[in-house]
Design an enzyme around this catalytic site. Structure first.
Site, short mmCIF file in Angstrom:
data_model
loop_
_atom_site.label_atom_id
_atom_site.label_comp_id
_atom_site.label_asym_id
_atom_site.label_seq_id
_atom_site.Cartn_x
_atom_site.Cartn_y
_atom_site.Cartn_z
N ASP A 175 0.82 -1.22 0.00
CA ASP A 175 0.00 0.00 0.00
C ASP A 175 0.85 1.27 0.00
OD1 ASP A 175 0.70 -0.70 2.62
OD2 ASP A 175 -0.88 0.57 3.44
N GLY A 176 2.02 1.23 0.66
CA GLY A 176 2.91 2.40 0.64
C GLY A 176 3.38 2.70 -0.77
N SER A 177 3.79 1.66 -1.48
CA SER A 177 4.28 1.85 -2.85
C SER A 177 3.17 2.36 -3.76
CB SER A 177 4.79 0.51 -3.40
OG SER A 177 5.79 0.01 -2.57
N ILE A 181 3.01 -9.78 1.22
CA ILE A 181 2.75 -11.11 1.78
C ILE A 181 1.60 -11.08 2.79
CG2 ILE A 181 5.14 -11.85 1.46
CD1 ILE A 181 5.39 -11.74 4.54
N ASP A 182 1.25 -9.90 3.28
CA ASP A 182 0.26 -9.80 4.36
C ASP A 182 -1.20 -9.91 3.89
OD1 ASP A 182 2.32 -9.40 6.06
OD2 ASP A 182 2.04 -7.24 6.28
N HIS A 218 11.79 -13.88 8.45
CA HIS A 218 11.88 -13.75 6.99
C HIS A 218 11.79 -15.06 6.22
CE1 HIS A 218 12.93 -9.72 8.15
NE2 HIS A 218 12.68 -9.36 6.91
N GLN A 239 9.30 -16.60 6.02
CA GLN A 239 7.96 -16.54 5.43
C GLN A 239 7.96 -15.84 4.07
OE1 GLN A 239 5.07 -15.27 8.84
NE2 GLN A 239 7.15 -14.88 9.50
P1 ATP Z 1 5.17 -3.44 2.56
O1 ATP Z 1 3.72 -3.84 2.59
O2 ATP Z 1 6.08 -4.58 2.38
O3 ATP Z 1 5.58 -2.54 3.72
P2 ATP Z 1 4.95 -1.06 1.01
O4 ATP Z 1 4.88 -0.80 -0.44
O5 ATP Z 1 3.76 -0.70 1.84
O6 ATP Z 1 5.34 -2.58 1.21
P3 ATP Z 1 6.51 1.14 2.10
O7 ATP Z 1 7.84 1.13 2.75
O8 ATP Z 1 5.36 1.67 2.87
O9 ATP Z 1 6.26 -0.35 1.60
O10 ATP Z 1 6.60 1.99 0.74
C1 ATP Z 1 7.58 1.68 -0.23
C2 ATP Z 1 8.10 2.94 -0.85
O11 ATP Z 1 7.03 3.63 -1.50
C3 ATP Z 1 8.69 3.95 0.13
O12 ATP Z 1 10.01 3.65 0.48
C4 ATP Z 1 8.60 5.23 -0.68
O13 ATP Z 1 9.66 5.33 -1.59
C5 ATP Z 1 7.29 5.03 -1.46
N1 ATP Z 1 6.19 5.73 -0.76
C6 ATP Z 1 5.45 5.27 0.27
N2 ATP Z 1 4.55 6.21 0.68
C7 ATP Z 1 4.75 7.28 -0.10
C8 ATP Z 1 4.16 8.59 -0.19
N3 ATP Z 1 3.18 8.98 0.62
N4 ATP Z 1 4.64 9.43 -1.13
C9 ATP Z 1 5.62 9.07 -1.97
N5 ATP Z 1 6.22 7.86 -1.93
C10 ATP Z 1 5.81 6.98 -1.02
#
Ligand code: ATP
Length: 429
Positions: A168-170, A214-215, A347, A349
């Site tokens: 979701d962050g990505s 993975i979650d 890890h 997992q």
């Molecule tokens: P996981 O579920 O494994 O944590 P993820 O995609 O949620 O995966 P994050 O660390 O939250 O992992 O986000 C990955 C990358 O996405 C961050 O390091 C950043 O570069 C980018 N990112 C996340 N949130 C934002 C945001 N609000 N604005 C811009 N880039 C973001």
């Protein structure tokens, strides 16, 4: 169309299959396809440009004026059948000798993060764990300056479409990037970093998200890429633990992943015969110790020789205090007199070969991602490719991200029914 694909955030099994599907579908449909190494960090860094100056190889990225002959000869995209990625990884090391190569994730990158790939580069990738193009958590991309550099690098490579596979962050990052794109490009034009022609040609960036996590913590999709394999790994581990637990009539407290989402813990509990499961979205009432001990005592009374308690890493009680595996062990030992051990799967997992579903799902979704890009225009929203009732679907990326965030807010507000409803696959079609 020039499509770039990247993997971002935590790695998950099936990401390689997703990249493979995007690359092969893109090529079959007449696109040029690029991979971006090391997630958003690779977008920000882009490709270093080199020039010979006084016998030395000089990085000219800053001035953007000179192109380096060796680099062009060595790396310029040829036929799609040329193994471009292999060239990059196992190249002749010329740049390395000058000390100008870069090492990220233990690999030689030679200052190039956005690499055109051909058909053969991704051969057999569906069976490989992790992500072969690398992933990273990029702090720079979270800044406007970082995203501006990323936009510049995409325009320089002539790329107009992006597939992001991550959590979701990505996908939040992807959404921010797309919304900001017109401003970023205007700024690049005003500072003379791109031409008027480039500004017009790249006025719109098409983005599609694939959920690699993975979650299984993303809303508006039934399953995320990597979750089925992680579940397999947990089941294998519980099978192993079960045999020793049974032999010694022991109790095991097993900590599994799941920061905000208990999907892995609940399903592993069903598949592995657990006695009690702690998850973030359904906290037991305080004092939960009594309820857990009563349940396990009952299981022992009916003849169970072993006890398995699963604790998701984000598990919490009704007062939002974390529930830790070591404390659960202490309770089982002291109250029930059970010989109890803690195993944190960590890890293990994440890693290893993707199961069949983590090859099928990313393949079908990767194909759909390219179709969505080819069919979209400026009026279409960015899509996330999901799974709904066994069908591959396109859902608005922004809505999926927003709904996922709403789950976290609902958990914090102790509105657990709402959280589970939002986490479910219900969405407007
Ligand atoms: P996981 O579920 O494994 O944590 P993820 O995609 O949620 O995966 P994050 O660390 O939250 O992992 O986000 C990955 C990358 O996405 C961050 O390091 C950043 O570069 C980018 N990112 C996340 N949130 C934002 C945001 N609000 N604005 C811009 N880039 C973001």
């Amino acid at each position: 169309m020039r499509i770039a694909v990247l993997t971002s955030g935590g790695d998950s099994a099936g990401m390689n299959a997703a990249v493979r599907a995007v690359v092969k579908t893109g090529i079959l449909k007449g696109c040029e396809v690029y991979v971006v190494r090391e997630g958003y960090e690779g977008l920000v860094r882009g490709n270093t440009e080199w020039a010979e100056a006084e016998g030395q190889r000089v990085n000219t990225s800053a001035t953007e004026s000179v192109k380096q002959e060796v680099e062009i000869n060595q790396y310029q995209a040829g036929s799609d059948n040329v193994n471009l990625l292999e060239n990059l990884r196992f190249g002749d090391g010329e740049l390395l000798k000058d000390g100008t190569s870069e090492f990220v994730g233990g690999r030689t990158l030679k200052g190039r993060y956005i690499v055109r790939v051909g058909w053969d580069d991704v051969r057999g990738w569906f069976s490989q764990g992790g992500t072969l193009i690398g992933t990273a958590r990029s702090m720079t991309f979270k800044t406007v300056e970082g995203r501006r550099a990323a936009a510049h690098n995409l325009v320089k490579e002539g790329i107009d479409a992006l597939v992001v596979c991550g959590g979701d962050g990505s996908l939040t990052g992807a959404d921010v990037f797309r919304r900001e794109w017109p401003d970023l490009l205007s700024n690049l034009y005003e500072t003379s970093l791109i031409t008027e022609e480039q500004l017009k040609k790249h006025g719109h960036l098409k983005i599609v998200g694939l959920v690699g996590s993975i979650d299984n913590d993303m809303s508006m999709t039934d399953l995320t890429i990597g979750a089925p394999t992680a579940l397999h790994r947990i089941c294998e581990a519980i099978d192993n633990i079960n045999s020793t637990a049974y032999s010694h009539s022991r109790a095991f407290v097993v900590e599994v992943m799941g920061r905000d989402c208990g999907w892995l813990a609940v399903l592993a509990g069903v598949a592995g015969g657990a006695d009690f499961v702690f998850i973030p979205e359904r906290p037991p009432q305080v004092p939960w110790e009594d309820a857990m001990c009563a349940e396990i005592h009952r299981h022992r009374e009916v003849g169970k020789r072993k006890t398995i308690v699963l604790v998701a890493e984000g598990a919490q009680d009704a007062d939002l205090n974390p529930i830790k595996a070591e404390y659960v062990k202490q309770v089982l030992s002291e109250r029930l007199g059970l010989d109890t051990r803690v195993t944190t799967l960590g890890h293990t997992q994440r890693g290893g070969r993707p199961c069949a579903l983590d090859r099928i799902l990313p393949t079908l979704q990767g194909v759909e991602a390219v179709n969505a890009l080819l069919e979209s225009d400026e009026s279409t929203p960015s899509y996330m490719i999901g799974l709904h009732e066994n069908k591959i679907v396109r859902v608005p990326l922004m809505e999926a991200v927003e709904q996922t965030r709403a789950v976290t807010r609902a958990v914090k507000a102790k509105d657990y029914d709402k959280a589970l409803e939002l986490r479910g696959s219900e969405f407007k079609e």
